[in-house]
Design a protein around this motif. Structure first.
Motif, PDB file in Angstrom:
ATOM      1  N   TYR A  49       0.874  -1.557  -0.170  1.00  0.00           N
ATOM      2  CA  TYR A  49       0.002   0.200   0.028  1.00  0.00           C
ATOM      3  C   TYR A  49       0.665   1.476   0.115  1.00  0.00           C
ATOM      4  N   THR A  50       2.278   1.391   0.511  1.00  0.00           N
ATOM      5  CA  THR A  50       2.557   2.619   0.475  1.00  0.00           C
ATOM      6  C   THR A  50       3.837   2.168  -0.109  1.00  0.00           C
ATOM      7  N   SER A  51       4.250   1.607  -1.320  1.00  0.00           N
ATOM      8  CA  SER A  51       5.259   1.039  -2.117  1.00  0.00           C
ATOM      9  C   SER A  51       5.027   2.870  -3.314  1.00  0.00           C
ATOM     10  N   LYS A  52       6.155   3.151  -3.496  1.00  0.00           N
ATOM     11  CA  LYS A  52       5.741   4.113  -5.011  1.00  0.00           C
ATOM     12  C   LYS A  52       5.750   3.325  -6.266  1.00  0.00           C
ATOM     13  N   SER A  53       5.839   2.633  -5.989  1.00  0.00           N
ATOM     14  CA  SER A  53       5.398   1.724  -7.272  1.00  0.00           C
ATOM     15  C   SER A  53       4.270   0.266  -7.434  1.00  0.00           C
ATOM     16  N   SER A  54       3.020   1.460  -7.526  1.00  0.00           N
ATOM     17  CA  SER A  54       1.810   0.591  -7.162  1.00  0.00           C
ATOM     18  C   SER A  54       1.531   0.060  -8.014  1.00  0.00           C
ATOM     19  N   GLU A  55       1.977   0.243  -9.322  1.00  0.00           N
ATOM     20  CA  GLU A  55       1.901  -0.728 -11.040  1.00  0.00           C
ATOM     21  C   GLU A  55       1.713  -2.536 -10.991  1.00  0.00           C
ATOM     22  N   MET A  56       2.851  -2.004 -10.127  1.00  0.00           N
ATOM     23  CA  MET A  56       3.403  -3.338  -9.853  1.00  0.00           C
ATOM     24  C   MET A  56       2.121  -3.958  -9.102  1.00  0.00           C
ATOM     25  N   LEU A  57       0.516  -3.756  -8.991  1.00  0.00           N
ATOM     26  CA  LEU A  57      -0.062  -4.283  -8.498  1.00  0.00           C
ATOM     27  C   LEU A  57      -1.330  -4.578  -9.386  1.00  0.00           C
ATOM     28  N   LYS A  58      -1.449  -5.941  -9.416  1.00  0.00           N
ATOM     29  CA  LYS A  58      -2.209  -6.579 -10.376  1.00  0.00           C
ATOM     30  C   LYS A  58      -2.905  -7.619 -10.452  1.00  0.00           C
ATOM     31  N   CYS A  59      -4.544  -7.873 -11.908  1.00  0.00           N
ATOM     32  CA  CYS A  59      -5.137  -8.866 -11.549  1.00  0.00           C
ATOM     33  C   CYS A  59      -5.120  -9.347 -12.782  1.00  0.00           C
ATOM     34  N   GLN A  60      -4.308 -10.799 -12.504  1.00  0.00           N
ATOM     35  CA  GLN A  60      -4.453 -11.571 -13.579  1.00  0.00           C
ATOM     36  C   GLN A  60      -5.636 -12.128 -14.186  1.00  0.00           C
ATOM     37  N   VAL A  61      -5.851 -13.053 -15.197  1.00  0.00           N
ATOM     38  CA  VAL A  61      -6.973 -13.652 -15.940  1.00  0.00           C
ATOM     39  C   VAL A  61      -6.761 -14.835 -17.161  1.00  0.00           C
ATOM     40  N   THR A  62      -6.199 -15.830 -16.726  1.00  0.00           N
ATOM     41  CA  THR A  62      -6.287 -16.900 -17.680  1.00  0.00           C
ATOM     42  C   THR A  62      -7.461 -17.062 -17.782  1.00  0.00           C
ATOM     43  N   HIS A  63      -6.941 -17.909 -19.179  1.00  0.00           N
ATOM     44  CA  HIS A  63      -8.016 -18.630 -19.733  1.00  0.00           C
ATOM     45  C   HIS A  63      -7.548 -19.353 -21.119  1.00  0.00           C
ATOM     46  N   ASP A  64      -7.062 -20.478 -21.808  1.00  0.00           N
ATOM     47  CA  ASP A  64      -6.932 -21.718 -22.268  1.00  0.00           C
ATOM     48  C   ASP A  64      -4.786 -20.983 -22.750  1.00  0.00           C
ATOM     49  N   GLY A  65      -4.867 -20.671 -21.749  1.00  0.00           N
ATOM     50  CA  GLY A  65      -2.735 -20.294 -21.776  1.00  0.00           C
ATOM     51  C   GLY A  65      -2.952 -19.188 -22.637  1.00  0.00           C
ATOM     52  N   ASN A  66      -4.074 -18.177 -22.792  1.00  0.00           N
ATOM     53  CA  ASN A  66      -4.116 -16.706 -22.762  1.00  0.00           C
ATOM     54  C   ASN A  66      -4.339 -16.172 -20.960  1.00  0.00           C
ATOM     55  N   VAL A  67      -2.915 -15.213 -21.567  1.00  0.00           N
ATOM     56  CA  VAL A  67      -3.112 -13.559 -20.382  1.00  0.00           C
ATOM     57  C   VAL A  67      -3.305 -13.279 -20.272  1.00  0.00           C
ATOM     58  N   GLN A  68      -4.266 -12.058 -19.729  1.00  0.00           N
ATOM     59  CA  GLN A  68      -4.149 -10.782 -19.524  1.00  0.00           C
ATOM     60  C   GLN A  68      -3.977 -10.128 -18.336  1.00  0.00           C
ATOM     61  N   GLU A  69      -4.046  -8.825 -18.446  1.00  0.00           N
ATOM     62  CA  GLU A  69      -2.948  -8.263 -16.688  1.00  0.00           C
ATOM     63  C   GLU A  69      -3.726  -7.259 -16.410  1.00  0.00           C
ATOM     64  N   PHE A  70      -4.311  -6.535 -15.144  1.00  0.00           N
ATOM     65  CA  PHE A  70      -5.119  -5.276 -15.369  1.00  0.00           C
ATOM     66  C   PHE A  70      -4.051  -4.428 -14.281  1.00  0.00           C
ATOM     67  N   ILE A  71      -3.962  -3.715 -14.645  1.00  0.00           N
ATOM     68  CA  ILE A  71      -2.678  -2.980 -13.420  1.00  0.00           C
ATOM     69  C   ILE A  71      -3.866  -2.049 -11.836  1.00  0.00           C
ATOM     70  N   PHE A  72      -4.264  -2.241 -10.787  1.00  0.00           N
ATOM     71  CA  PHE A  72      -4.682  -1.637 -10.470  1.00  0.00           C
ATOM     72  C   PHE A  72      -3.392  -0.229  -9.378  1.00  0.00           C
ATOM     73  N   ARG A  73      -3.258   0.219  -9.881  1.00  0.00           N
ATOM     74  CA  ARG A  73      -2.790   1.781  -9.574  1.00  0.00           C
ATOM     75  C   ARG A  73      -3.576   2.396  -7.782  1.00  0.00           C
ATOM     76  N   ILE A  74      -3.040   2.150  -6.373  1.00  0.00           N
ATOM     77  CA  ILE A  74      -3.203   2.472  -5.492  1.00  0.00           C
ATOM     78  C   ILE A  74      -2.816   3.672  -4.951  1.00  0.00           C
ATOM     79  N   GLN A  75      -3.590   4.308  -4.278  1.00  0.00           N
ATOM     80  CA  GLN A  75      -3.260   5.862  -3.897  1.00  0.00           C
ATOM     81  C   GLN A  75      -2.629   5.752  -2.417  1.00  0.00           C
ATOM     82  N   SER A  76      -1.295   5.725  -1.854  1.00  0.00           N
ATOM     83  CA  SER A  76      -1.041   5.310  -0.966  1.00  0.00           C
ATOM     84  C   SER A  76      -1.643   6.557   0.255  1.00  0.00           C
ATOM     85  N   PHE A  77      -1.591   6.221   1.001  1.00  0.00           N
ATOM     86  CA  PHE A  77      -1.694   6.795   2.132  1.00  0.00           C
ATOM     87  C   PHE A  77      -0.813   7.940   2.055  1.00  0.00           C
ATOM     88  N   ASP A  78       0.545   7.609   2.517  1.00  0.00           N
ATOM     89  CA  ASP A  78       1.714   9.257   2.155  1.00  0.00           C
ATOM     90  C   ASP A  78       1.067  10.352   1.629  1.00  0.00           C
TER      91      ASP A  78
END
Length: 265
Positions: A186-215
């Motif tokens: 939550y406090t990391s400046k690299s919030s783009e590293m947090l991702k939701c990954q969706v997979t089907h039949d070997g096809n992978v899609q990732e959706f980045i969730f950027r958190i607005q940290s407490f700071d």
């Protein structure tokens, strides 16, 4: 022997029909994040259509009857609830903007000749929509990633931080992760590293969730406080200046009146 031959012939005919049916349908899957935009193509389109007059787009899902979205070169009246979000390209692809869970379903594109006869294969696109929600309760943060699908779920959903799986709870077509506001995620400046990954039949899609940290939130609050304070100080200063100017003007008027009176004497 004759009966056996007839059964073989019938079975072969059924197999042939299935093969022809499968070959006559172009299928594709789309998975888009809510609020995004989807462009569904109409495969094997002939170039002799004028403004897609021979193209029809039909929508269906598990809850409602089929709805005609586009027909005879224009958005159909049955699609009036979403007509402002629909358009068709020069190649007759259907474009849907600002996607919501209500857009999940099957989209069928068919082509017709001028005589009204269906031509060639038709395209079927199944659209799924990804939703990521954030919930806060004190210093606890919950992120939930879910996929709304047409009929049964066929996706695997999980949370990643960088390339590592997070400890989470999973269910059909969704995954949830919980942490505190003091957690490094939550406090990391690299919030783009947090991702939701969706997979089907070997096809992978990732959706980045950027958190607005407490700071970041605290910093923004301080900036808002400074902006409001400066603005308030400017208003007070302006009010004082106006008040002083008004009083000065009043004194000048009184002095002027006194001078006139003295001259009359």
């Amino acid at each position: 022997m004759t009966t056996r031959f007839k059964w073989i012939q019938m079975f072969s005919s059924v197999i042939l029909v299935i093969q022809l049916t499968a070959a006559a349908v172009e299928r594709s899957d789309f998975i888009i994040r809510d609020g995004g935009e989807a462009t569904l193509s109409c495969e094997n389109l002939k170039n002799d259509q004028d403004k897609c007059n021979g193209t029809t787009w039909i929508f269906s899902n598990s809850n409602t009857a089929s709805i005609t979205l586009f027909e005879k070169g224009k958005i159909h009246r049955e699609a009036k609830n979403k007509s402002d979000r629909l358009s068709v390209t020069a190649k007759c692809s259907l474009v849907i903007k600002k996607l919501t869970a209500e857009d999940v379903g099957r989209y069928n594109c068919r082509r017709f000749s001028k005589s009204g006869q269906q031509e060639g294969s038709h395209s079927v696109a199944e659209l799924s929509v990804v939703n990521i929600a954030e919930y806060k309760d004190g210093d606890t943060v919950t992120l939930n990633c879910s996929v709304s699908t047409y009929k049964e779920c066929k996706y695997t959903v999980k949370w990643l931080y960088g390339n590592k799986d997070l400890s989470m709870s999973q269910s059909t077509c969704s995954a949830r992760v919980i942490f505190t506001t003091s957690d490094h995620i939550y406090t990391s400046k690299s919030s783009e590293m947090l991702k939701c990954q969706v997979t089907h039949d070997g096809n992978v899609q990732e959706f980045i969730f950027r958190i607005q940290s407490f700071d970041q939130e605290t910093g923004w609050c301080w900036w808002r406080f400074i902006i409001v304070a400066v603005g308030l100080a400017a208003l007070i200063t302006a009010a004082v200046v106006v008040h002083i100017w008004t009083r000065a003007a009043g004194i000048k008027v009184q002095l002027y009146e006194n001078v006139v009176c003295n001259d009359d004497r």
